[in-house]
Design a protein around this motif. Structure first.
Motif, PDB file in Angstrom:
ATOM      1  N   ILE A   1      42.613  59.595  -2.744  1.00  0.00           N
ATOM      2  CA  ILE A   1      43.148  58.408  -2.075  1.00  0.00           C
ATOM      3  C   ILE A   1      44.670  58.402  -2.031  1.00  0.00           C
ATOM      4  CG2 ILE A   1      41.139  56.997  -2.621  1.00  0.00           C
ATOM      5  CD1 ILE A   1      42.826  55.746  -4.906  1.00  0.00           C
TER       6      ILE A   1
ATOM      7  N   ARG B   1      44.325  65.210  -1.120  1.00  0.00           N
ATOM      8  CA  ARG B   1      43.688  65.946  -0.032  1.00  0.00           C
ATOM      9  C   ARG B   1      44.686  66.628   0.891  1.00  0.00           C
ATOM     10  NH1 ARG B   1      38.211  62.985   2.151  1.00  0.00           N
ATOM     11  NH2 ARG B   1      37.349  62.377   0.131  1.00  0.00           N
TER      12      ARG B   1
ATOM     13  N   PRO C   1      40.551  58.342   4.186  1.00  0.00           N
ATOM     14  CA  PRO C   1      40.873  58.390   2.750  1.00  0.00           C
ATOM     15  C   PRO C   1      42.093  57.577   2.339  1.00  0.00           C
ATOM     16  CG  PRO C   1      40.343  60.584   3.554  1.00  0.00           C
ATOM     17  CD  PRO C   1      40.479  59.701   4.767  1.00  0.00           C
TER      18      PRO C   1
END
Length: 289
Positions: free
Chosen positions: A170, A174, A139
């Protein structure tokens, strides 16, 4: 440098590669913290207060993109070079039997220290981090491309100013279950905008990222015979695979694996108290010769 006063008193040490700023709090067995790229010691701001009552907590701002003082020209920013930088830091502070606690890219550096320069280490704690062929995780591999050129660095630095972009998959989206506070995000993202020397360091860093280094570290982990705690996230987003935690635990001779729920890879953000308690419990177990 890191803005969190709960990390302790600010200091600076000058190493052969350049200056490192750090904060220190507490006394006792030394714990030295490592963070990842585009982050600094603020990653550990909610963990240190829990541990500093019993341990000497030392939290540097490593030169990984969110530092203030650039390194000297010619600094080796590969994992091997960064492991030497950590060892030089431990030597400069005359630290022995160090507990190295690491997250994200810092975990890859810690694995390399454990395999190449383990002499000053007493124990190792790995939280979700780069390992094996996962360096960088998919990512955020665009950071390698954007960070290589002045134009790409300018785009990266400007886009990370936006809170919306920061929460994208990105970027930092996350890494945590909940948004990181705005003032902490500024401490992570402003140095790339403000300091040309930091941009120069970051460009060298991303050019040196290669899974050959994490693979080489993995080959040597079986020789690290100190107690190791692995605290991983049972994350939903597959940033740092749980399988890698099990593989690391299988390689390290004295490893103990713990898995936390309701957290992203930055377990120090989502579960700081649980992480601190696991580390404290781990350190309270006496090492038998």
């Amino acid at each position: 440098m890191a803005i969190s006063t709960q990390l302790g008193i600010p200091h600076r040490v000058d190493l052969p590669a350049g200056p490192i700023e750090y904060r220190e709090r507490g006394s006792g067995t030394p714990i030295v913290f490592l963070h990842g790229i585009v982050a600094n010691g603020d990653v550990w701001r909610n963990v240190v207060p829990e541990l500093s009552q019993r341990y000497r907590c030392i939290t540097p701002d490593w030169p990984l993109g969110s530092h203030r003082l650039p390194m000297r020209a010619g600094t080796d920013f590969t994992l091997f070079g960064l492991a030497e930088l950590v060892d030089d830091f431990l030597a400069a502070l005359d630290l022995d039997e160090v507990v190295l606690v690491a997250n994200d890219t810092g975990g890859a550096i810690a694995q390399t220290v454990a395999t190449r320069r383990p002499e000053r280490l007493g124990r190792l704690v790995l939280t979700p981090c780069d390992a094996f062929d996962n360096f960088l995780p998919p990512p955020i591999r665009h950071l390698q491309l954007l960070g290589r050129t002045p134009a790409g660095l300018f785009v990266l630095a400007q886009t990370l100013r936006s809170r919306v972009v920061q929460r994208l998959p990105i970027a930092f989206g996350r890494l945590t279950e909940h948004p990181i506070p705005p003032e902490i995000m500024r401490s992570y993202t402003e140095p790339l905008r403000r300091f040309a020397g930091v941009r120069r360091d970051f460009a060298k860093l991303v050019r040196g990222i290669d899974a050959q280094f994490t693979q080489a570290a993995a080959l040597g982990l079986a020789g690290f015979d100190r107690p190791t705690l692995i605290v991983w996230a049972r994350e939903r987003r597959r940033f740092f695979p749980l399988d890698h935690a099990h593989r690391l635990a299988g390689l390290l001779p004295q490893a103990r694996l713990e898995v936390l729920d309701n957290t992203g890879p930055f377990v120090s953000e989502d579960q700081p108290v649980a992480l601190a308690h696991l580390i404290d419990d781990f350190l309270s177990v006496r090492v038998t010769p």
